[in-house]
Design an enzyme around this catalytic site. Sequence first.
Site, mmCIF file in Angstrom:
data_model
loop_
_atom_site.group_PDB
_atom_site.id
_atom_site.type_symbol
_atom_site.label_atom_id
_atom_site.label_comp_id
_atom_site.label_asym_id
_atom_site.label_seq_id
_atom_site.Cartn_x
_atom_site.Cartn_y
_atom_site.Cartn_z
ATOM 1 N N LEU A 38 0.784 -1.237 0.000
ATOM 2 C CA LEU A 38 0.000 0.000 0.000
ATOM 3 C C LEU A 38 0.820 1.293 0.000
ATOM 4 C CD1 LEU A 38 -2.865 -1.130 2.405
ATOM 5 C CD2 LEU A 38 -2.933 -0.965 -0.092
ATOM 6 N N ASP A 39 2.125 1.191 -0.279
ATOM 7 C CA ASP A 39 2.936 2.413 -0.370
ATOM 8 C C ASP A 39 4.149 2.206 -1.272
ATOM 9 O OD1 ASP A 39 3.398 5.100 0.139
ATOM 10 O OD2 ASP A 39 4.453 4.742 2.031
ATOM 11 N N VAL A 40 3.936 1.528 -2.399
ATOM 12 C CA VAL A 40 5.025 1.313 -3.350
ATOM 13 C C VAL A 40 5.280 2.631 -4.081
ATOM 14 C CG1 VAL A 40 5.790 0.033 -5.391
ATOM 15 C CG2 VAL A 40 4.407 -1.115 -3.641
ATOM 16 N N ASN A 44 10.434 4.353 -1.493
ATOM 17 C CA ASN A 44 10.372 3.153 -0.654
ATOM 18 C C ASN A 44 11.081 1.961 -1.297
ATOM 19 O OD1 ASN A 44 9.102 4.387 1.464
ATOM 20 N ND2 ASN A 44 7.049 3.801 0.813
ATOM 21 N N SER A 81 0.202 8.146 -0.959
ATOM 22 C CA SER A 81 1.320 8.865 -1.563
ATOM 23 C C SER A 81 0.800 9.400 -2.885
ATOM 24 C CB SER A 81 2.513 7.930 -1.775
ATOM 25 O OG SER A 81 3.063 7.543 -0.538
#
Length: 175
Positions: A38-40, A44, A81
Amino acid sequence: LSEMVKRSGAMGERDAVAYIKQVASALEYIHSKQIMHLDVKPANIMVRRDDNSAILIDFGLSKHYDATSGEATSTTPVGVSHGFAPIEQYKQGGVSKFSPETDIYSLGATLYALVTAQMPPLYSELEMGDLPAMPASVSRECDAAIRSAMQYLRRHRPQSVDEFLSLLDAKPALL
């Protein structure tokens, strides 16, 4: 990866796709465990200096889902993001069920950022139209994979990481 792009500009497609395939492997593994990252995004993804391998980091927003029901086992709020998050991450309850398409959107947006050195458009801009034209150095297959992954509605995106990778590996049609 975000620092590499800031320093050097857009990556060549071959290097960008190589990093994306490594991240895709990590996503395939966590998806097999019913976990969504849920935050690629490029910030990261670390690149190990000694072997140039991509490492997916920051699992702070990740969610685990029940293998039977597909429903989230935690109530951690979902962050976003901008540019890398699809519409469902902005909606209350939008990621309450296991759906690899959410991470696939972010993976496609990350590839977009690597090959263009541009922030991907917000999901809301995609509702009204298409992605801007890709640089001429980007192959039709890579362009098609990015566009497929970044579809506004998740049902129009590749349904698995493997399906996304098959788009990247597609051979050009012979005329």
